[in-house]
Design a protein around this motif. Sequence first.
Motif, PDB file in Angstrom:
ATOM      1  N   TYR A 139       0.837  -1.210   0.000  1.00 51.13           N
ATOM      2  CA  TYR A 139       0.000   0.000   0.000  1.00 51.13           C
ATOM      3  C   TYR A 139       0.874   1.264   0.000  1.00 51.13           C
ATOM      4  O   TYR A 139       0.552   2.253  -0.654  1.00 51.13           O
ATOM      5  CB  TYR A 139      -0.927   0.010   1.218  1.00 51.13           C
ATOM      6  N   LEU A 140       1.982   1.210   0.740  1.00 47.60           N
ATOM      7  CA  LEU A 140       2.902   2.354   0.768  1.00 47.60           C
ATOM      8  C   LEU A 140       3.579   2.513  -0.582  1.00 47.60           C
ATOM      9  O   LEU A 140       3.770   3.639  -1.067  1.00 47.60           O
ATOM     10  CB  LEU A 140       3.958   2.172   1.865  1.00 47.60           C
ATOM     11  N   GLU A 141       3.963   1.410  -1.196  1.00 44.17           N
ATOM     12  CA  GLU A 141       4.588   1.439  -2.524  1.00 44.17           C
ATOM     13  C   GLU A 141       3.649   2.115  -3.528  1.00 44.17           C
ATOM     14  O   GLU A 141       4.062   2.976  -4.306  1.00 44.17           O
ATOM     15  CB  GLU A 141       4.908   0.009  -2.969  1.00 44.17           C
ATOM     16  N   GLU A 142       2.392   1.745  -3.479  1.00 43.34           N
ATOM     17  CA  GLU A 142       1.373   2.306  -4.388  1.00 43.34           C
ATOM     18  C   GLU A 142       1.208   3.809  -4.153  1.00 43.34           C
ATOM     19  O   GLU A 142       1.091   4.598  -5.091  1.00 43.34           O
ATOM     20  CB  GLU A 142       0.043   1.584  -4.156  1.00 43.34           C
ATOM     21  N   LEU A 144       3.359   5.932  -3.209  1.00 44.53           N
ATOM     22  CA  LEU A 144       4.532   6.708  -3.624  1.00 44.53           C
ATOM     23  C   LEU A 144       4.625   6.918  -5.137  1.00 44.53           C
ATOM     24  O   LEU A 144       5.515   7.621  -5.600  1.00 44.53           O
ATOM     25  CB  LEU A 144       5.812   6.034  -3.126  1.00 44.53           C
ATOM     26  N   LYS A 145       3.729   6.334  -5.893  1.00 44.95           N
ATOM     27  CA  LYS A 145       3.788   6.465  -7.356  1.00 44.95           C
ATOM     28  C   LYS A 145       3.733   7.930  -7.767  1.00 44.95           C
ATOM     29  O   LYS A 145       2.826   8.668  -7.381  1.00 44.95           O
ATOM     30  CB  LYS A 145       2.636   5.698  -8.011  1.00 44.95           C
ATOM     31  N   GLY A 146       4.748   8.339  -8.551  1.00 41.88           N
ATOM     32  CA  GLY A 146       4.798   9.711  -9.050  1.00 41.88           C
ATOM     33  C   GLY A 146       5.217  10.743  -8.028  1.00 41.88           C
ATOM     34  O   GLY A 146       5.124  11.944  -8.271  1.00 41.88           O
ATOM     35  N   LYS A 147       5.706  10.277  -6.852  1.00 44.50           N
ATOM     36  CA  LYS A 147       6.069  11.230  -5.791  1.00 44.50           C
ATOM     37  C   LYS A 147       7.462  10.926  -5.235  1.00 44.50           C
ATOM     38  O   LYS A 147       7.877   9.765  -5.196  1.00 44.50           O
ATOM     39  CB  LYS A 147       5.047  11.172  -4.649  1.00 44.50           C
ATOM     40  N   LYS A 148       8.129  11.968  -4.786  1.00 44.92           N
ATOM     41  CA  LYS A 148       9.433  11.824  -4.141  1.00 44.92           C
ATOM     42  C   LYS A 148       9.246  11.415  -2.675  1.00 44.92           C
ATOM     43  O   LYS A 148       9.927  10.538  -2.154  1.00 44.92           O
ATOM     44  CB  LYS A 148      10.199  13.147  -4.237  1.00 44.92           C
ATOM     45  N   PHE A 149       8.318  12.102  -2.007  1.00 45.99           N
ATOM     46  CA  PHE A 149       7.960  11.808  -0.624  1.00 45.99           C
ATOM     47  C   PHE A 149       6.456  11.551  -0.568  1.00 45.99           C
ATOM     48  O   PHE A 149       5.741  11.813  -1.524  1.00 45.99           O
ATOM     49  CB  PHE A 149       8.336  12.975   0.299  1.00 45.99           C
ATOM     50  N   GLU A 185      11.252  -5.679  -5.449  1.00 47.29           N
ATOM     51  CA  GLU A 185       9.838  -5.807  -5.071  1.00 47.29           C
ATOM     52  C   GLU A 185       9.218  -4.456  -4.690  1.00 47.29           C
ATOM     53  O   GLU A 185       8.042  -4.208  -4.962  1.00 47.29           O
ATOM     54  CB  GLU A 185       9.723  -6.778  -3.896  1.00 47.29           C
ATOM     55  N   PHE A 186      10.036  -3.603  -4.069  1.00 46.53           N
ATOM     56  CA  PHE A 186       9.553  -2.294  -3.623  1.00 46.53           C
ATOM     57  C   PHE A 186      10.508  -1.192  -4.093  1.00 46.53           C
ATOM     58  O   PHE A 186      11.173  -0.551  -3.274  1.00 46.53           O
ATOM     59  CB  PHE A 186       9.441  -2.268  -2.096  1.00 46.53           C
ATOM     60  N   PRO A 187      10.600  -0.945  -5.405  1.00 47.54           N
ATOM     61  CA  PRO A 187      11.560   0.051  -5.909  1.00 47.54           C
ATOM     62  C   PRO A 187      11.290   1.470  -5.400  1.00 47.54           C
ATOM     63  O   PRO A 187      12.232   2.196  -5.075  1.00 47.54           O
ATOM     64  CB  PRO A 187      11.399  -0.031  -7.425  1.00 47.54           C
ATOM     65  N   LEU A 188      10.028   1.858  -5.329  1.00 49.31           N
ATOM     66  CA  LEU A 188       9.702   3.227  -4.896  1.00 49.31           C
ATOM     67  C   LEU A 188       9.960   3.407  -3.408  1.00 49.31           C
ATOM     68  O   LEU A 188      10.492   4.433  -2.979  1.00 49.31           O
ATOM     69  CB  LEU A 188       8.235   3.556  -5.223  1.00 49.31           C
ATOM     70  N   LEU A 189       9.593   2.423  -2.626  1.00 50.23           N
ATOM     71  CA  LEU A 189       9.822   2.479  -1.179  1.00 50.23           C
ATOM     72  C   LEU A 189      11.321   2.449  -0.866  1.00 50.23           C
ATOM     73  O   LEU A 189      11.793   3.156   0.035  1.00 50.23           O
ATOM     74  CB  LEU A 189       9.108   1.304  -0.508  1.00 50.23           C
ATOM     75  N   SER A 190      12.059   1.649  -1.636  1.00 50.83           N
ATOM     76  CA  SER A 190      13.519   1.583  -1.459  1.00 50.83           C
ATOM     77  C   SER A 190      14.162   2.939  -1.764  1.00 50.83           C
ATOM     78  O   SER A 190      15.053   3.394  -1.028  1.00 50.83           O
ATOM     79  CB  SER A 190      14.120   0.509  -2.372  1.00 50.83           C
ATOM     80  N   GLU A 191      13.714   3.581  -2.833  1.00 50.28           N
ATOM     81  CA  GLU A 191      14.233   4.904  -3.205  1.00 50.28           C
ATOM     82  C   GLU A 191      13.856   5.940  -2.158  1.00 50.28           C
ATOM     83  O   GLU A 191      14.657   6.789  -1.785  1.00 50.28           O
ATOM     84  CB  GLU A 191      13.691   5.302  -4.584  1.00 50.28           C
ATOM     85  N   TRP A 192      12.614   5.864  -1.662  1.00 53.90           N
ATOM     86  CA  TRP A 192      12.162   6.794  -0.616  1.00 53.90           C
ATOM     87  C   TRP A 192      13.028   6.642   0.638  1.00 53.90           C
ATOM     88  O   TRP A 192      13.419   7.643   1.249  1.00 53.90           O
ATOM     89  CB  TRP A 192      10.691   6.537  -0.270  1.00 53.90           C
TER      90      TRP A 192
END
Length: 230
Positions: A139-142, A144-149, A185-192
Motif C-alpha cells: 500500500y505504501l509502494e502504491e 509513492l507512485k509519481g512522488k518523491k515523498f 519488489e519495492f523500488p519506490l519504497l527503497s528509493e524513498w
Amino acid sequence: METHSKKMAEVKLFRTWSSRFALRIVWALKLKDVQYDTIFEDLSNKSPLLLQYNPVHKKVPVLVHNGKSVAESLVILEYIEETWKQNPLLSEDPHERAAARFWAKFGDEKVLPSIWEAFNSEGKEQEEGIVKAKENLKYLEEELKGKKFFGGEHIGFADIALGWLAELENVFEEVASMKVIAEDEFPLLSEWKRTFADAPIIKENWPPRDKLVTKYQAFREANLLNKAPK
C-alpha cells in the motif's frame, strides 16, 4: 522578531536515545528550526517529571511547551504543526492533510506491528510474518507512485511518521536475517528510504547504528526466549 519569540518559548523534549517515536519529534522540531532542550529518560527508572507530565501512559516522547505537556508522538506532531507555522509538514489541501494522517496511522497500526512480529519470530512463523508485512508495504509502494515523498516534493507529516522505516528496518533485517523491503519488489519504497535517510536533518539526528543493532539483538533474544516452550 521571529528569532526573539522562538528564544522566549520554553520547549523541552523528554525522550530516550533510541525511541523511534521520539525521533519523529526531533526531526519535526529541527525541520521547523525550533530551539528546544532534551531530557533523556531511563525508562527503567522514570523521572518524577516524566510521570508528572505524562501520568496516563508514563512513556516518551513528551513535549513541554511553556510548562504545558503534550504526549503521544502523532499528537505532538500535530501540535508542532499548529504552533510553529514555518516549513509546514501538512498541505493546505484538506484531502492531502487527511491522507497524510491516514498513512501515519496506518504505519503505526499495521506496518510497524507486522514487521515487529516478523522480527521477533523464527522459521515458518517469521516467513508468515514477512508475507503479512509485505502486504501492508504494498500500500505504501502504491502511494509513492509519481512522488518523491509521501507528501510530494518535500518531507512532510507522513514521511516523519514512517521515517523509522528508512533505517530501523535495515537494522531489523540485519539482526533477524530477514529481508522485507527488497529493491526489486519495492523500488519506490527503497528509493524513498534512501532519499529520506540522506536528508541532512534526518541523517544528523539518527542514533548510532551499532548501538541500535546491539539493543535490538538483546530485545529479540529476550522475546524469543519468552516465546520458547517452558
